[in-house]
Design a protein around this motif. Sequence first.
Motif, PDB file in Angstrom:
ATOM      1  N   ASP A 137       0.837  -1.194   0.000  1.00  0.00           N
ATOM      2  CA  ASP A 137       0.000   0.000   0.000  1.00  0.00           C
ATOM      3  C   ASP A 137       0.878   1.252   0.000  1.00  0.00           C
ATOM      4  N   VAL A 138       0.304   2.365  -0.407  1.00  0.00           N
ATOM      5  CA  VAL A 138       1.028   3.633  -0.483  1.00  0.00           C
ATOM      6  C   VAL A 138       1.567   4.043   0.883  1.00  0.00           C
ATOM      7  N   ARG A 139       0.834   3.722   1.954  1.00  0.00           N
ATOM      8  CA  ARG A 139       1.222   4.139   3.302  1.00  0.00           C
ATOM      9  C   ARG A 139       1.931   3.049   4.091  1.00  0.00           C
ATOM     10  N   ALA A 140       2.272   1.932   3.462  1.00  0.00           N
ATOM     11  CA  ALA A 140       2.917   0.821   4.155  1.00  0.00           C
ATOM     12  C   ALA A 140       4.334   1.192   4.591  1.00  0.00           C
ATOM     13  N   GLU A 171      10.480   2.780  -0.268  1.00  0.00           N
ATOM     14  CA  GLU A 171       9.716   3.477  -1.309  1.00  0.00           C
ATOM     15  C   GLU A 171       9.557   2.653  -2.582  1.00  0.00           C
ATOM     16  N   ARG A 219       6.548   0.280  -2.636  1.00  0.00           N
ATOM     17  CA  ARG A 219       5.195   0.804  -2.490  1.00  0.00           C
ATOM     18  C   ARG A 219       4.530   0.997  -3.843  1.00  0.00           C
TER      19      ARG A 219
END
Length: 135
Positions: A25-28, A32, A35
């Motif tokens: 996920d983008v917020r994992a 970078e 993601r």
Amino acid sequence: MRRIVVHIALVAGAALALGGCGFADVRAPVPEFMRAKAPDPPAMGTPPDVKLLLRQKLDSVFVAASQPTEVRVSEPRPNLRGPGWTACVKAEVVSVTGQPLGTQTYRIEISDGAIADRQKVEGEDTCATESYELV
């Protein structure tokens, strides 16, 4: 024979483990490069003609009995809480008894080319810093 079975089991296990790897996920909390790319914000399109909307439906912002005069509007801005646009509207209004109440300011939300909501502006609102044009 036993050695071949062990090798096949190890290869199959490694394949299953690596098959579960993908983009997080983008917020994992992973590096970078692992993601997924953040989704692009939706296109806003052209801003609505707020002056025309107010000329047509001024009663959706101010009660007709308040006899709004000197109606002024700010530039429309994209709504930060959802789809659509917001703008600030000011007018001089009177009470039911005819006594002047002064300037009243409302924030309107515009959705699908219509005024969807209005809220009276509080003191700390950004409408105080907007520039206004007569409708």
